[in-house]
Design a protein around this motif. Structure first.
Motif, short mmCIF file in Angstrom:
data_model
loop_
_atom_site.label_atom_id
_atom_site.label_comp_id
_atom_site.label_asym_id
_atom_site.label_seq_id
_atom_site.Cartn_x
_atom_site.Cartn_y
_atom_site.Cartn_z
N ASP A 130 0.81 -1.22 0.00
CA ASP A 130 0.00 0.00 0.00
C ASP A 130 0.84 1.26 0.00
N HIS A 140 -1.37 5.46 1.14
CA HIS A 140 -0.30 5.67 0.16
C HIS A 140 0.80 6.47 0.83
N THR A 171 1.88 3.52 -4.15
CA THR A 171 0.60 2.93 -3.77
C THR A 171 0.45 1.55 -4.41
N ARG A 172 -0.60 0.85 -4.04
CA ARG A 172 -0.79 -0.53 -4.48
C ARG A 172 -1.27 -0.61 -5.92
#
Length: 431
Positions: free
Chosen positions: A175, A316, A236-237
């Motif tokens: 994440d 994030h 971020t993912r």
């Protein structure tokens, strides 16, 4: 996010986001979501660039090979096969929604020449103007160690700097950035905002996937590079690409609420880059310097506090862009070129180069010349201090890069001398 002004957004995908690490099969569901996200951003009026790894992984699957070979020629052959299939896969996904794409393959050699760098930047900008999504990758078939970017995190940051992007999204399998590896340390805490990467204390020892070349450390390097160019960088993912919309909307709302810069940001404009100086007294180099020592250390926080409740936003890590960006020619000198040698300058020359009314680098301020280089080649610049025995000590890491106006042999003759002696020492005035 339709109400937001048009933005330029670079999205970087690693190999682990494109194909399975064990079977090497393309992750079609994830790739489809990425394509849909890019198209939605385009329809909202934004300019989108996709930096896509995965050529070697896709090539392994195409050739039914179990693992990546050790020999360079074999790896490059697999990359040639995989890149063909990879761009075909992207083109097929985007064509379902009538979105044209273009392939851009780069090596560091392609941007080391100023004309080629400008051609690449102009091509990217023209594609964006035409509503086309460029898909950028390193040309693994041709690249060797000497001309590689090293990883696509760095390539994505240079691409973002080339087009003066607003955002760089480094999509990964976690994440955000954590204080420790969350897979092995359940107590690891997320780091949400980073204003000064040099003050960051996190564990980035974990490497990337077996197919890729990156990891969290390369993402920090890319973030440092991109933020210096004024690009807000996000980790971020990748499996939830729709997070991009929420994150951009959130950051844009923060900027709207605090349009006036904070005092800390105002002080952080000391000397991100020096102008290109052609001093009439024959400066030795056209300098582009940066000074890490003049950036105040901001306390890192894991939460954002304020009088209003925080808007809902996916987890994030946001690296805040530097308020005084290094762009265009200065960005190219700092990050597009590989240094061929080093100039060690004294503290007086350093202060002259970094003050507001900047001066050129003169021979009298040079302590030492290291390496062999020609005119107009890039060199690293470091600061040194004379000792009592007539030698010198280097005080710290690199403080900048420069294009030199003289060869290493010529500068070796000129170092420590006054500019008035240039013609006497060299037999000609030079620059």
């Amino acid at each position: 996010m339709r109400g937001t002004r048009p933005l330029t957004i670079v999205i970087k995908l690693g190999t682990s986001s494109i194909c399975d690490e064990k079977t090497h099969e393309p992750l079609l569901s994830n790739l489809s979501l990425i394509a849909e996200t890019c198209i939605r951003l385009r329809r909202d009026g934004h300019r989108v660039i996709l930096v896509s790894s995965g050529a070697i992984g896709i090539g392994l699957r195409r050739l039914d090979l179990a693992k990546r070979p050790k020999h360079l020629a074999a790896v490059q052959a697999i990359a040639a096969v995989g890149q063909c299939r990879l761009i075909a896969l992207w083109d097929e996904l985007f064509s379902h929604l009538r979105q044209p794409v273009a392939q851009i393959l780069l090596t560091r050699n392609d941007i080391a020449d100023r004309t080629q760098y400008l051609n690449a930047a102009n091509t990217l900008n023209e594609l964006l103007t035409m509503g086309i999504i460029p898909i950028v990758n390193e040309n693994d078939t041709l690249a060797v160690t000497e001309i590689k970017f090293g990883d696509n995190d760095t390539l994505s940051a240079i691409t973002a700097g080339m087009v003066n992007a607003d955002y760089l999204f480094l999509m990964t399998d976690v994440d955000c950035l954590y204080t420790n590896n969350p897979r092995t340390h359940p107590d690891a805490k997320p780091v949400e905002v980073v204003e000064d990467i040099s003050c960051l204390e996190v564990d980035v020892s974990s490497a990337g996937s077996s197919l890729g070349t990156g990891g969290m450390s390369t993402k920090l390097t890319a973030a440092r590079l991109a933020t210096s160019a004024g690009v807000t960088t996000i980790i971020t993912r990748s499996s939830i690409p729709s997070n991009i919309f929420h994150i951009v909307a959130y950051v844009q709302s923060l900027r709207t609420e605090s349009a006036a810069p904070t005092p800390a940001m105002s002080r952080n404009t000391s000397s991100a880059a020096l102008s290109s100086l052609m001093n009439p007294q024959d400066p030795v180099a056209t300098s582009t310097l940066y000074s890490a020592t003049q950036i105040p250390a901001a306390e890192q926080q894991n939460v954002i506090t304020g009088s209003k409740p925080r808007p809902q936003c996916p987890l994030h890590t946001r690296f805040v862009a530097k308020p005084r960006a290094i762009r265009d020619r200065y960005f190219w000198i700092l990050h597009g070129l590989k240094p061929h040698g080093t100039l060690v300058i004294d503290e007086g020359a350093y202060h002259a180069l970094t003050r507001r009314d900047k001066a050129g680098l003169l021979p009298v301020g040079i302590l030492d010349v290291q390496g062999t280089f020609a005119q107009q080649e890039c060199v690293s610049v470091r600061v040194g201090r004379l000792d009592e025995e007539g030698g010198f000590e280097v005080l710290g890491p690199e403080v900048g890069r420069a294009l030199v106006n003289y060869t290493s042999v010529e500068i070796g003759r000129l170092k420590g001398q006054r500019s008035s002696r240039i013609q006497e020492l060299l037999g000609y005035a030079g620059w």
